[in-house]
Scaffold this active site. Structure first.
Site, short mmCIF file in Angstrom:
data_model
loop_
_atom_site.label_atom_id
_atom_site.label_comp_id
_atom_site.label_asym_id
_atom_site.label_seq_id
_atom_site.Cartn_x
_atom_site.Cartn_y
_atom_site.Cartn_z
N GLY A 9 -32.83 7.20 28.13
CA GLY A 9 -32.71 7.44 29.57
C GLY A 9 -33.92 8.14 30.14
O GLY A 9 -33.81 9.00 31.01
N GLY A 13 -35.60 11.19 36.27
CA GLY A 13 -34.75 12.37 36.20
C GLY A 13 -35.05 13.31 35.05
O GLY A 13 -36.21 13.62 34.76
N GLY A 15 -34.71 12.88 31.82
CA GLY A 15 -35.45 12.25 30.71
C GLY A 15 -36.94 12.22 30.96
O GLY A 15 -37.75 12.53 30.07
N TYR A 161 -14.24 9.99 32.26
CA TYR A 161 -15.57 10.58 32.14
C TYR A 161 -15.56 11.76 31.17
O TYR A 161 -16.44 11.88 30.31
CB TYR A 161 -16.08 11.04 33.51
CG TYR A 161 -17.43 11.72 33.46
CD1 TYR A 161 -18.56 11.03 33.04
CD2 TYR A 161 -17.57 13.06 33.83
CE1 TYR A 161 -19.80 11.66 32.99
CE2 TYR A 161 -18.80 13.69 33.79
CZ TYR A 161 -19.91 12.99 33.36
OH TYR A 161 -21.14 13.62 33.30
N LYS A 165 -17.86 12.40 27.71
CA LYS A 165 -18.80 13.52 27.54
C LYS A 165 -18.37 14.44 26.39
O LYS A 165 -19.22 14.92 25.63
CB LYS A 165 -18.95 14.32 28.83
CG LYS A 165 -19.57 13.56 29.99
CD LYS A 165 -20.94 12.95 29.67
CE LYS A 165 -22.03 13.97 29.47
NZ LYS A 165 -23.37 13.34 29.33
#
Length: 269
Positions: A9, A13, A15, A161, A165
């Site tokens: 990623g 952002g 990453g 979600y 995570k």
């Protein structure tokens, strides 16, 4: 010896910020792994644009088009790392998908996306990286995931979600124990506040963006952690603030989009 760092990623952002931090500080070999190969209409950055930024800082970049849901692409990506650099010091599992819907409303396609991009990809990338990491002097796996929790409030409104995570964080828990004998440090890092990415800027109210911090705070924390500047750590669930504080950094205003606004806390904290 130059470190080699693999970031999923990494086209924008957090990453991207991590890639630039390692490039600027230690001219590391940076693998920029992400799906984005062509410019997005509203979100800036591709694997190639980040590679150019990395190389402009004097580091070496290897952009790899990678869909972390695809096992064959993962295998090929790490084979390319082995062929190009012959080593891997740090794997950063940054790629993630989010959809905050309750159980009745979420489409199973969305559920599957989050499970594959979040939990499964973390596991799959770690699995592919382990043989290379075992050859490094001070290897690390860092996953962008929250502290493990069983508090119902984090599950009741967006169960799908949260499961994805917490699955990433369970990978940290299990891998830290499994790989301890190989001296591979495995930790999770999670932002204390919302992070001012383009996704926040485009999809959320301006007030939230202004109350966020720049991605560099997470990049700085991960750099400090993986260069052992807070000592050798494994099996921990850090916030970015905790790492910076341990390193003696306590003024976070420099990371704020607008320091006059109270920082907005992130999920799971």
């Amino acid at each position: 010896m130059t470190k080699t760092v693999f970031i999923t990623g990494a086209s924008r952002g957090i990453g991207r910020a991590i890639a630039l931090k390692f490039a600027q500080e230690i001219q590391a070999n940076i693998i920029i792994a992400a799906k984005t190969t062509k410019p997005h209409p509203t979100l800036e950055g591709t694997i190639y644009s980040v590679a150019e930024e990395v190389e402009a800082l004097g580091a070496r970049a290897l952009p790899i088009a990678l869909d972390v849901r695809d096992d064959e692409q993962i295998t090929q990506a790490f084979a390319e790392v082995a062929d190009t650099f012959g080593k891997l010091d740090v794997l950063i599992n940054n790629a993630s998908a989010i959809h905050l819907a309750n159980t009745a409303d979420i489409a199973m396609k969305r559920y599957d996306l989050m499970q594959t991009v979040n939990t499964r990809a973390t596991f799959a990338c770690a699995k592919a990286a382990i043989p290379l990491l075992k050859q490094a002097a001070h290897p690390h796996i860092v996953t962008l995931s929250p502290p493990l929790t069983l508090e119902p409030k984090w599950y009741e409104n967006h169960l799908a979600y949260t499961l994805s995570k917490m699955g990433m964080s369970l990978c940290t828990l299990g891998l830290a124990a499994e790989l301890k004998k190989d001296n591979i440090a495995v930790n999770s890092v999670w932002p204390k506040t919302t992070i001012a990415t383009d996704a926040i800027r485009v999809h959320f109210p301006e007030a939230l963006f202004k109350a966020s911090r720049h991605p560099e705070i997470v990049a700085d924390a991960i750099y400090l952690l993986t260069t052992n500047q807070i000592g050798h750590q494994t099996g921990h669930f850090f916030t970015d603030e905790e790492i910076l504080t341990q390193a003696g950094i306590t003024d976070f205003d420099a990371y704020a989009v607008d320091a006059s606004q109270p920082a907005y806390g992130d999920l799971f904290l």
